[in-house]
Design an enzyme around this catalytic site. Sequence first.
Site, PDB file in Angstrom:
ATOM      1  N   ASP A  41       0.823  -1.208   0.000  1.00 38.38           N
ATOM      2  CA  ASP A  41       0.000   0.000   0.000  1.00 38.38           C
ATOM      3  C   ASP A  41       0.857   1.259   0.000  1.00 38.38           C
ATOM      4  OD1 ASP A  41      -2.542  -0.951  -0.195  1.00 38.38           O
ATOM      5  OD2 ASP A  41      -3.032  -0.803   1.931  1.00 38.38           O
ATOM      6  N   LYS A  63      -3.213   2.855  -2.382  1.00 35.73           N
ATOM      7  CA  LYS A  63      -4.598   3.015  -1.945  1.00 35.73           C
ATOM      8  C   LYS A  63      -4.614   4.155  -0.934  1.00 35.73           C
ATOM      9  CE  LYS A  63      -7.635   0.654  -2.708  1.00 35.73           C
ATOM     10  NZ  LYS A  63      -8.655   0.776  -3.776  1.00 35.73           N
ATOM     11  N   MET A 180      -9.936   9.350   8.235  1.00 38.98           N
ATOM     12  CA  MET A 180     -10.292   9.855   6.909  1.00 38.98           C
ATOM     13  C   MET A 180     -11.417  10.895   6.968  1.00 38.98           C
ATOM     14  SD  MET A 180     -10.099   6.194   4.868  1.00 38.98           S
ATOM     15  CE  MET A 180     -11.011   5.314   6.158  1.00 38.98           C
TER      16      MET A 180
END
Length: 269
Positions: A41, A63, A180
Amino acid sequence: MTPLSTLSPTVTLVGAGPGDPELLTLKAVKAIQQATVLLVDDLVNVAVLEHASPSARIVHVGKRGGCKSTPQAFIEKLMVMAALEGENVVRLKGGDPFIFGRGGEEVESLQAAGIQVKVVNGITAGLAAVTSLNVPLTHRDHAHGVVFVTGHAKPGDDGTDWPALAASAHQAKLTLVIYMGVSGVEQIADGLLAGLPAHTPVAIVQHASLPQQREAFCTLAELARTVREQGMGSPAVMVVGDVTAGVAQLSRHATDTPPAEDRATRFAA
Protein backbone atom coordinates in the site's frame (compact mmCIF):
# COMPACT_ATOMS: atom_id res chain seq x y z
CA MET A 1 15.07 -17.33 -0.43
CA THR A 2 12.01 -19.30 0.55
CA PRO A 3 11.02 -21.70 -2.25
CA LEU A 4 7.70 -21.34 -3.96
CA SER A 5 5.01 -23.02 -1.93
CA THR A 6 4.06 -26.57 -2.82
CA LEU A 7 1.19 -26.46 -0.34
CA SER A 8 -2.25 -24.96 -0.75
CA PRO A 9 -2.08 -21.42 -2.19
CA THR A 10 -1.99 -18.89 0.63
CA VAL A 11 -1.97 -15.11 0.97
CA THR A 12 -0.95 -13.34 4.17
CA LEU A 13 -2.44 -9.94 4.96
CA VAL A 14 0.13 -8.08 7.03
CA GLY A 15 -0.43 -4.87 8.98
CA ALA A 16 2.59 -2.61 8.55
CA GLY A 17 1.52 -0.29 11.36
CA PRO A 18 1.01 3.47 11.35
CA GLY A 19 4.34 4.42 9.77
CA ASP A 20 7.15 3.99 12.27
CA PRO A 21 8.95 0.83 11.05
CA GLU A 22 9.94 -0.04 14.62
CA LEU A 23 6.28 -0.64 15.42
CA LEU A 24 6.18 -3.76 13.23
CA THR A 25 5.42 -6.99 15.08
CA LEU A 26 7.92 -9.85 14.99
CA LYS A 27 5.33 -11.93 13.16
CA ALA A 28 4.99 -9.23 10.50
CA VAL A 29 8.76 -9.12 9.98
CA LYS A 30 8.88 -12.90 9.58
CA ALA A 31 6.08 -12.87 7.00
CA ILE A 32 7.77 -10.09 5.01
CA GLN A 33 11.09 -11.95 5.04
CA GLN A 34 9.48 -15.11 3.65
CA ALA A 35 7.45 -13.42 0.91
CA THR A 36 8.32 -13.91 -2.74
CA VAL A 37 5.75 -11.32 -3.82
CA LEU A 38 4.67 -8.27 -1.81
CA LEU A 39 1.73 -6.07 -2.77
CA VAL A 40 2.36 -2.83 -0.91
CA ASP A 41 0.00 0.00 0.00
CA ASP A 42 0.93 3.63 -0.52
CA LEU A 43 1.17 4.54 3.17
CA VAL A 44 3.59 1.72 4.07
CA ASN A 45 6.93 3.17 5.13
CA VAL A 46 9.64 2.24 2.61
CA ALA A 47 11.87 1.24 5.54
CA VAL A 48 9.55 -1.69 6.19
CA LEU A 49 10.61 -3.18 2.85
CA GLU A 50 14.17 -3.53 4.09
CA HIS A 51 12.99 -6.77 5.70
CA ALA A 52 12.03 -8.23 2.31
CA SER A 53 14.25 -10.72 0.50
CA PRO A 54 16.41 -9.12 -2.23
CA SER A 55 14.82 -11.53 -4.68
CA ALA A 56 11.24 -10.70 -3.70
CA ARG A 57 9.04 -8.97 -6.26
CA ILE A 58 7.58 -5.76 -4.83
CA VAL A 59 4.42 -4.40 -6.43
CA HIS A 60 3.19 -0.99 -5.27
CA VAL A 61 -0.59 -0.81 -5.27
CA GLY A 62 -1.41 2.64 -3.97
CA LYS A 63 -4.60 3.02 -1.94
CA ARG A 64 -4.89 6.51 -0.52
CA GLY A 65 -7.89 8.79 -0.16
CA GLY A 66 -7.86 11.81 -2.46
CA CYS A 67 -5.17 10.35 -4.72
CA LYS A 68 -5.17 8.15 -7.78
CA SER A 69 -5.57 4.60 -6.51
CA THR A 70 -5.09 1.10 -7.86
CA PRO A 71 -8.58 -0.39 -8.28
CA GLN A 72 -9.43 -2.80 -5.48
CA ALA A 73 -10.62 -5.47 -7.92
CA PHE A 74 -7.24 -5.36 -9.69
CA ILE A 75 -5.37 -5.80 -6.39
CA GLU A 76 -7.48 -8.82 -5.54
CA LYS A 77 -6.87 -10.28 -9.00
CA LEU A 78 -3.10 -9.86 -8.58
CA MET A 79 -3.18 -11.65 -5.23
CA VAL A 80 -5.17 -14.56 -6.62
CA MET A 81 -2.96 -14.95 -9.69
CA ALA A 82 0.29 -14.87 -7.72
CA ALA A 83 -0.96 -17.31 -5.10
CA LEU A 84 -2.18 -19.78 -7.74
CA GLU A 85 1.25 -19.57 -9.39
CA GLY A 86 2.77 -20.84 -6.14
CA GLU A 87 4.18 -17.57 -4.88
CA ASN A 88 4.39 -16.77 -1.18
CA VAL A 89 2.19 -13.66 -1.30
CA VAL A 90 2.10 -10.92 1.32
CA ARG A 91 -0.41 -8.11 1.06
CA LEU A 92 1.29 -5.34 3.04
CA LYS A 93 -1.21 -2.80 4.36
CA GLY A 94 -0.82 0.35 6.43
CA GLY A 95 -2.07 0.16 10.01
CA ASP A 96 -4.12 -2.96 10.67
CA PRO A 97 -5.60 -4.99 7.78
CA PHE A 98 -9.01 -5.18 9.43
CA ILE A 99 -9.47 -1.55 10.50
CA PHE A 100 -10.60 0.49 7.48
CA GLY A 101 -8.10 -1.38 5.29
CA ARG A 102 -10.60 -3.32 3.15
CA GLY A 103 -9.05 -6.48 4.50
CA GLY A 104 -12.45 -8.07 4.90
CA GLU A 105 -13.18 -7.64 1.19
CA GLU A 106 -9.82 -9.17 0.31
CA VAL A 107 -10.42 -12.17 2.56
CA GLU A 108 -13.78 -12.79 0.90
CA SER A 109 -12.28 -12.54 -2.58
CA LEU A 110 -9.38 -14.85 -1.80
CA GLN A 111 -11.51 -17.46 -0.09
CA ALA A 112 -13.93 -17.43 -3.02
CA ALA A 113 -10.96 -18.35 -5.22
CA GLY A 114 -10.06 -21.26 -2.96
CA ILE A 115 -7.05 -19.53 -1.42
CA GLN A 116 -6.19 -19.76 2.26
CA VAL A 117 -5.72 -16.50 4.12
CA LYS A 118 -3.59 -15.62 7.10
CA VAL A 119 -3.75 -12.26 8.86
CA VAL A 120 -1.06 -10.52 10.90
CA ASN A 121 -2.35 -7.60 12.93
CA GLY A 122 -0.68 -4.20 12.91
CA ILE A 123 -0.93 -1.15 15.15
CA THR A 124 -3.68 1.04 13.79
CA ALA A 125 -3.13 4.79 13.30
CA GLY A 126 -5.89 5.72 15.74
CA LEU A 127 -4.10 3.96 18.57
CA ALA A 128 -0.65 5.20 17.58
CA ALA A 129 -1.88 8.80 17.34
CA VAL A 130 -3.17 9.06 20.89
CA THR A 131 -0.32 6.99 22.32
CA SER A 132 2.15 9.48 20.85
CA LEU A 133 0.43 12.13 22.98
CA ASN A 134 0.56 9.93 26.11
CA VAL A 135 -3.23 9.87 26.02
CA PRO A 136 -5.30 6.72 26.62
CA LEU A 137 -8.27 5.85 24.44
CA THR A 138 -10.10 4.71 27.55
CA HIS A 139 -9.86 5.95 31.12
CA ARG A 140 -12.20 4.90 33.90
CA ASP A 141 -12.76 8.54 34.88
CA HIS A 142 -13.28 9.89 31.36
CA ALA A 143 -14.16 7.19 28.81
CA HIS A 144 -15.80 3.79 29.20
CA GLY A 145 -15.13 2.74 25.62
CA VAL A 146 -13.86 3.77 22.23
CA VAL A 147 -15.39 3.87 18.75
CA PHE A 148 -13.30 3.71 15.58
CA VAL A 149 -15.29 5.30 12.76
CA THR A 150 -14.58 6.36 9.20
CA GLY A 151 -15.30 9.85 8.00
CA HIS A 152 -15.23 8.71 4.37
CA ALA A 153 -18.38 6.98 3.20
CA LYS A 154 -18.51 4.38 0.46
CA PRO A 155 -19.93 5.85 -2.78
CA GLY A 156 -23.71 5.58 -2.68
CA ASP A 157 -23.71 5.16 1.12
CA ASP A 158 -25.16 7.82 3.40
CA GLY A 159 -22.24 7.31 5.77
CA THR A 160 -22.17 7.70 9.53
CA ASP A 161 -25.14 9.20 11.37
CA TRP A 162 -23.03 11.72 13.26
CA PRO A 163 -25.79 13.15 15.49
CA ALA A 164 -26.81 9.63 16.61
CA LEU A 165 -23.20 8.63 17.22
CA ALA A 166 -22.57 11.82 19.19
CA ALA A 167 -25.61 11.23 21.39
CA SER A 168 -24.43 7.69 22.14
CA ALA A 169 -20.89 8.87 22.85
CA HIS A 170 -22.16 11.53 25.23
CA GLN A 171 -24.47 9.15 27.09
CA ALA A 172 -22.00 6.24 27.30
CA LYS A 173 -18.80 8.31 27.76
CA LEU A 174 -17.07 7.07 24.62
CA THR A 175 -13.95 8.30 22.84
CA LEU A 176 -14.45 8.78 19.10
CA VAL A 177 -11.50 8.10 16.79
CA ILE A 178 -12.33 9.35 13.31
CA TYR A 179 -10.29 8.18 10.33
CA MET A 180 -10.29 9.85 6.91
CA GLY A 181 -12.41 12.76 8.13
CA VAL A 182 -10.35 15.82 7.25
CA SER A 183 -11.98 16.46 3.88
CA GLY A 184 -15.47 16.30 5.40
CA VAL A 185 -14.66 17.94 8.70
CA GLU A 186 -17.37 20.62 8.48
CA GLN A 187 -20.16 18.07 8.09
CA ILE A 188 -18.66 15.83 10.78
CA ALA A 189 -18.29 18.66 13.27
CA ASP A 190 -21.82 19.93 12.63
CA GLY A 191 -23.23 16.44 13.13
CA LEU A 192 -21.30 15.79 16.33
CA LEU A 193 -22.37 19.13 17.79
CA ALA A 194 -25.95 17.87 17.65
CA GLY A 195 -25.16 15.42 20.45
CA LEU A 196 -21.94 16.51 22.14
CA PRO A 197 -21.14 19.72 24.03
CA ALA A 198 -19.36 22.41 22.06
CA HIS A 199 -16.51 22.40 24.61
CA THR A 200 -15.70 18.70 24.02
CA PRO A 201 -11.90 18.41 23.59
CA VAL A 202 -10.51 17.26 20.23
CA ALA A 203 -7.02 16.28 19.12
CA ILE A 204 -6.06 16.09 15.43
CA VAL A 205 -2.94 14.06 14.63
CA GLN A 206 -1.40 13.97 11.16
CA HIS A 207 1.29 11.45 10.12
CA ALA A 208 0.99 9.55 13.40
CA SER A 209 4.24 7.97 14.66
CA LEU A 210 6.41 9.53 11.94
CA PRO A 211 9.09 12.23 12.37
CA GLN A 212 6.83 14.71 10.54
CA GLN A 213 3.91 14.11 12.93
CA ARG A 214 1.83 17.21 13.61
CA GLU A 215 -0.84 17.78 16.24
CA ALA A 216 -3.53 20.37 16.84
CA PHE A 217 -5.88 20.71 19.81
CA CYS A 218 -9.20 22.46 20.03
CA THR A 219 -12.81 22.11 21.11
CA LEU A 220 -15.45 20.48 18.97
CA ALA A 221 -16.90 23.90 18.17
CA GLU A 222 -13.48 24.95 16.83
CA LEU A 223 -12.71 21.73 14.94
CA ALA A 224 -13.45 22.74 11.34
CA ARG A 225 -11.74 26.11 11.71
CA THR A 226 -8.69 24.55 13.36
CA VAL A 227 -8.24 21.98 10.60
CA ARG A 228 -8.41 24.74 7.99
CA GLU A 229 -6.17 27.23 9.79
CA GLN A 230 -3.56 24.67 10.78
CA GLY A 231 -3.53 23.11 7.31
CA MET A 232 -4.10 19.61 8.69
CA GLY A 233 -4.36 17.09 5.86
CA SER A 234 -4.40 13.36 5.19
CA PRO A 235 -3.42 11.01 6.61
CA ALA A 236 -4.84 12.23 9.90
CA VAL A 237 -7.10 11.05 12.69
CA MET A 238 -9.36 13.12 14.89
CA VAL A 239 -9.82 12.06 18.50
CA VAL A 240 -12.94 13.42 20.15
CA GLY A 241 -13.54 13.08 23.86
CA ASP A 242 -12.52 14.01 27.37
CA VAL A 243 -9.43 11.76 27.33
CA THR A 244 -7.63 14.47 25.32
CA ALA A 245 -8.44 17.28 27.74
CA GLY A 246 -5.19 17.05 29.68
CA VAL A 247 -2.84 17.18 26.70
CA ALA A 248 -4.88 20.00 25.14
CA GLN A 249 -4.52 21.97 28.37
CA LEU A 250 -0.76 21.43 28.40
CA SER A 251 -0.58 22.50 24.76
CA ARG A 252 -2.37 25.76 25.54
CA HIS A 253 0.04 26.40 28.39
CA ALA A 254 3.00 25.79 26.10
CA THR A 255 1.57 28.19 23.51
CA ASP A 256 1.25 30.88 26.14
CA THR A 257 5.05 30.46 26.81
CA PRO A 258 5.13 31.97 30.30
CA PRO A 259 8.44 32.24 32.19
CA ALA A 260 9.88 28.90 33.35
CA GLU A 261 9.05 29.50 37.02
CA ASP A 262 5.43 30.37 36.10
CA ARG A 263 5.09 27.19 34.01
CA ALA A 264 6.37 25.06 36.89
CA THR A 265 3.90 26.65 39.28
CA ARG A 266 1.02 26.27 36.82
CA PHE A 267 1.66 22.59 36.07
CA ALA A 268 2.05 21.79 39.76
CA ALA A 269 -1.29 23.35 40.61
